[in-house]
Motif scaffolding. Sequence first.
Motif, PDB file in Angstrom:
ATOM      1  N   PRO A 179      34.079  46.931  44.510  1.00  0.00           N
ATOM      2  CA  PRO A 179      34.697  47.456  45.734  1.00  0.00           C
ATOM      3  C   PRO A 179      35.881  46.631  46.220  1.00  0.00           C
ATOM      4  CG  PRO A 179      32.741  46.236  46.312  1.00  0.00           C
ATOM      5  CD  PRO A 179      32.813  46.222  44.795  1.00  0.00           C
ATOM      6  N   PHE A 180      36.604  46.021  45.317  1.00  0.00           N
ATOM      7  CA  PHE A 180      37.737  45.173  45.677  1.00  0.00           C
ATOM      8  C   PHE A 180      38.726  45.151  44.527  1.00  0.00           C
ATOM      9  CE2 PHE A 180      34.309  42.505  43.997  1.00  0.00           C
ATOM     10  CZ  PHE A 180      34.926  41.926  42.898  1.00  0.00           C
ATOM     11  N   VAL A 181      39.917  44.659  44.826  1.00  0.00           N
ATOM     12  CA  VAL A 181      40.933  44.369  43.813  1.00  0.00           C
ATOM     13  C   VAL A 181      41.171  42.876  43.831  1.00  0.00           C
ATOM     14  CG1 VAL A 181      43.365  44.655  43.191  1.00  0.00           C
ATOM     15  CG2 VAL A 181      42.061  46.617  44.022  1.00  0.00           C
ATOM     16  N   GLU A 182      41.147  42.257  42.684  1.00  0.00           N
ATOM     17  CA  GLU A 182      41.531  40.850  42.612  1.00  0.00           C
ATOM     18  C   GLU A 182      43.038  40.770  42.407  1.00  0.00           C
ATOM     19  OE1 GLU A 182      37.910  38.223  41.176  1.00  0.00           O
ATOM     20  OE2 GLU A 182      38.576  39.583  39.589  1.00  0.00           O
ATOM     21  N   ALA A 183      43.649  39.779  43.013  1.00  0.00           N
ATOM     22  CA  ALA A 183      45.112  39.765  43.031  1.00  0.00           C
ATOM     23  C   ALA A 183      45.654  38.349  43.124  1.00  0.00           C
ATOM     24  CB  ALA A 183      45.622  40.580  44.211  1.00  0.00           C
ATOM     25  N   VAL A 184      46.854  38.195  42.620  1.00  0.00           N
ATOM     26  CA  VAL A 184      47.663  37.005  42.880  1.00  0.00           C
ATOM     27  C   VAL A 184      48.544  37.341  44.072  1.00  0.00           C
ATOM     28  CG1 VAL A 184      49.522  35.530  42.044  1.00  0.00           C
ATOM     29  CG2 VAL A 184      47.647  36.174  40.504  1.00  0.00           C
ATOM     30  N   VAL A 185      48.373  36.609  45.149  1.00  0.00           N
ATOM     31  CA  VAL A 185      49.129  36.813  46.378  1.00  0.00           C
ATOM     32  C   VAL A 185      50.056  35.622  46.559  1.00  0.00           C
ATOM     33  CG1 VAL A 185      49.015  37.117  48.880  1.00  0.00           C
ATOM     34  CG2 VAL A 185      47.277  38.170  47.409  1.00  0.00           C
ATOM     35  N   ARG A 186      51.333  35.920  46.714  1.00  0.00           N
ATOM     36  CA  ARG A 186      52.332  34.879  46.915  1.00  0.00           C
ATOM     37  C   ARG A 186      53.023  35.152  48.244  1.00  0.00           C
ATOM     38  NH1 ARG A 186      56.044  34.683  41.862  1.00  0.00           N
ATOM     39  NH2 ARG A 186      56.019  32.410  42.044  1.00  0.00           N
ATOM     40  N   GLY A 187      52.857  34.229  49.164  1.00  0.00           N
ATOM     41  CA  GLY A 187      53.336  34.491  50.522  1.00  0.00           C
ATOM     42  C   GLY A 187      52.490  35.590  51.146  1.00  0.00           C
ATOM     43  N   ARG A 188      53.134  36.643  51.618  1.00  0.00           N
ATOM     44  CA  ARG A 188      52.410  37.784  52.181  1.00  0.00           C
ATOM     45  C   ARG A 188      52.186  38.884  51.156  1.00  0.00           C
ATOM     46  NH1 ARG A 188      55.241  40.155  57.261  1.00  0.00           N
ATOM     47  NH2 ARG A 188      53.258  41.264  57.367  1.00  0.00           N
ATOM     48  N   ASP A 189      52.735  38.736  49.964  1.00  0.00           N
ATOM     49  CA  ASP A 189      52.780  39.842  49.026  1.00  0.00           C
ATOM     50  C   ASP A 189      51.775  39.695  47.895  1.00  0.00           C
ATOM     51  OD1 ASP A 189      54.962  40.993  50.409  1.00  0.00           O
ATOM     52  OD2 ASP A 189      56.338  39.627  49.403  1.00  0.00           O
ATOM     53  N   ALA A 190      51.007  40.754  47.665  1.00  0.00           N
ATOM     54  CA  ALA A 190      50.171  40.839  46.471  1.00  0.00           C
ATOM     55  C   ALA A 190      51.062  41.282  45.327  1.00  0.00           C
ATOM     56  CB  ALA A 190      49.037  41.824  46.697  1.00  0.00           C
ATOM     57  N   GLN A 191      51.259  40.416  44.364  1.00  0.00           N
ATOM     58  CA  GLN A 191      52.228  40.699  43.301  1.00  0.00           C
ATOM     59  C   GLN A 191      51.581  41.065  41.976  1.00  0.00           C
ATOM     60  OE1 GLN A 191      55.337  37.296  44.214  1.00  0.00           O
ATOM     61  NE2 GLN A 191      56.194  38.908  42.940  1.00  0.00           N
ATOM     62  N   VAL A 192      50.381  40.592  41.724  1.00  0.00           N
ATOM     63  CA  VAL A 192      49.651  40.992  40.524  1.00  0.00           C
ATOM     64  C   VAL A 192      48.293  41.509  40.970  1.00  0.00           C
ATOM     65  CG1 VAL A 192      48.822  40.338  38.251  1.00  0.00           C
ATOM     66  CG2 VAL A 192      50.799  39.155  39.224  1.00  0.00           C
ATOM     67  N   LEU A 193      47.993  42.758  40.619  1.00  0.00           N
ATOM     68  CA  LEU A 193      46.743  43.407  41.009  1.00  0.00           C
ATOM     69  C   LEU A 193      45.917  43.634  39.751  1.00  0.00           C
ATOM     70  CD1 LEU A 193      48.313  46.065  43.403  1.00  0.00           C
ATOM     71  CD2 LEU A 193      47.311  43.872  44.043  1.00  0.00           C
ATOM     72  N   PHE A 194      44.721  43.047  39.698  1.00  0.00           N
ATOM     73  CA  PHE A 194      43.838  43.181  38.550  1.00  0.00           C
ATOM     74  C   PHE A 194      42.794  44.254  38.856  1.00  0.00           C
ATOM     75  CE2 PHE A 194      45.272  38.723  38.518  1.00  0.00           C
ATOM     76  CZ  PHE A 194      45.801  38.628  37.239  1.00  0.00           C
ATOM     77  N   LEU A 195      42.904  45.405  38.181  1.00  0.00           N
ATOM     78  CA  LEU A 195      41.998  46.521  38.419  1.00  0.00           C
ATOM     79  C   LEU A 195      40.905  46.540  37.355  1.00  0.00           C
ATOM     80  CD1 LEU A 195      44.516  49.409  39.225  1.00  0.00           C
ATOM     81  CD2 LEU A 195      43.675  47.590  40.718  1.00  0.00           C
ATOM     82  N   GLN A 196      39.679  46.775  37.799  1.00  0.00           N
ATOM     83  CA  GLN A 196      38.529  46.894  36.893  1.00  0.00           C
ATOM     84  C   GLN A 196      37.920  48.285  37.029  1.00  0.00           C
ATOM     85  OE1 GLN A 196      35.936  43.272  37.145  1.00  0.00           O
ATOM     86  NE2 GLN A 196      37.422  42.647  38.713  1.00  0.00           N
ATOM     87  N   HIS A 197      38.797  49.304  37.066  1.00  0.00           N
ATOM     88  CA  HIS A 197      38.345  50.664  37.377  1.00  0.00           C
ATOM     89  C   HIS A 197      38.900  51.717  36.420  1.00  0.00           C
ATOM     90  CE1 HIS A 197      38.620  48.140  41.005  1.00  0.00           C
ATOM     91  NE2 HIS A 197      37.503  48.731  41.377  1.00  0.00           N
ATOM     92  N   ASP A 198      39.753  51.348  35.486  1.00  0.00           N
ATOM     93  CA  ASP A 198      40.447  52.287  34.600  1.00  0.00           C
ATOM     94  C   ASP A 198      41.128  53.377  35.428  1.00  0.00           C
ATOM     95  OD1 ASP A 198      41.464  53.679  32.446  1.00  0.00           O
ATOM     96  OD2 ASP A 198      39.528  54.526  31.828  1.00  0.00           O
ATOM     97  N   LEU A 199      42.086  52.978  36.229  1.00  0.00           N
ATOM     98  CA  LEU A 199      42.797  53.923  37.082  1.00  0.00           C
ATOM     99  C   LEU A 199      43.533  54.970  36.252  1.00  0.00           C
ATOM    100  CD1 LEU A 199      43.656  54.776  39.920  1.00  0.00           C
ATOM    101  CD2 LEU A 199      45.563  53.158  39.748  1.00  0.00           C
TER     102      LEU A 199
END
Length: 261
Positions: A179-199
């Motif tokens: 129920p979440f997305v793991e991400a690399v956040v730099r400053g205020r911005d999520a720049q890399v979003l790791f999805l485990q859902h096969d969007l």
Amino acid sequence: MTLGRRSLLAGALPLLLLPRVARAFGQEGAFHPRILTTGGSSWGGPRATAPGRWAWELVRRTSAPARLVPGQIAADDPRLLADPFALWVGDSEVSPLTGPELNGLRAFLDLGGVLVVDDSDPAKGAFGRAARREVLRALPESPVVKLMARAGGEVEKEHVIYKSYYLIDRPVGRVEGPPFVEAVVRGRDAQVLFLQHDLLGALARASEGTWKFDVAPGGSEQREYAVRFAVNLAMYVLCSNYKDDQVHAQALMRRRGRSQP
């Protein structure tokens, strides 16, 4: 299973504000879901129609500009910097990136680009783990955090991707996933979003116009929320985190108050 709130946060500006990253990437401003390739590979297979479907759903539901025939771009191609979005998709282990590929990915992210990593086989997770390893080689100083619709801990962040167009409670795709997305956040911005859902698996269409893959466990309702999640991601790329500023909320609702998919 609660896939999302029934109410909609009505959509964004019809032709959108000028994207934050457009100042660096060029002025076209259209959503372009390019596939990132590495190691000399090329994009294809059963999910090949999904990026185009993503763009089509965005245009249909929001009137936002999008390229309906997306392309692919190599990590070491200077043209990676021409647009602010890329998709890295796979279902198995990937080889370590070369020096030029790492440099290209790092330059893309330093410029403000957004990368979505979509694991097509999240049950095994081999691609997701390998992609994370390579992203962290490019950005070793950047921790990975969980993006939640409603945060509840120090390593969790409540994030605008859950309200950039639709109000949704969680990400979903072909599979329900976490129920979440793991991400690399730099400053205020999520720049890399790791999805485990096969969007992309939820978006892919067959040649006869049917859906390519079944969606489980939620069926057609889950697929609809997967599409909404995809639309939210596209709107986030186009407009960054302007929705964090609640000054915009009433104007957005007035403009698109009757919007329904």
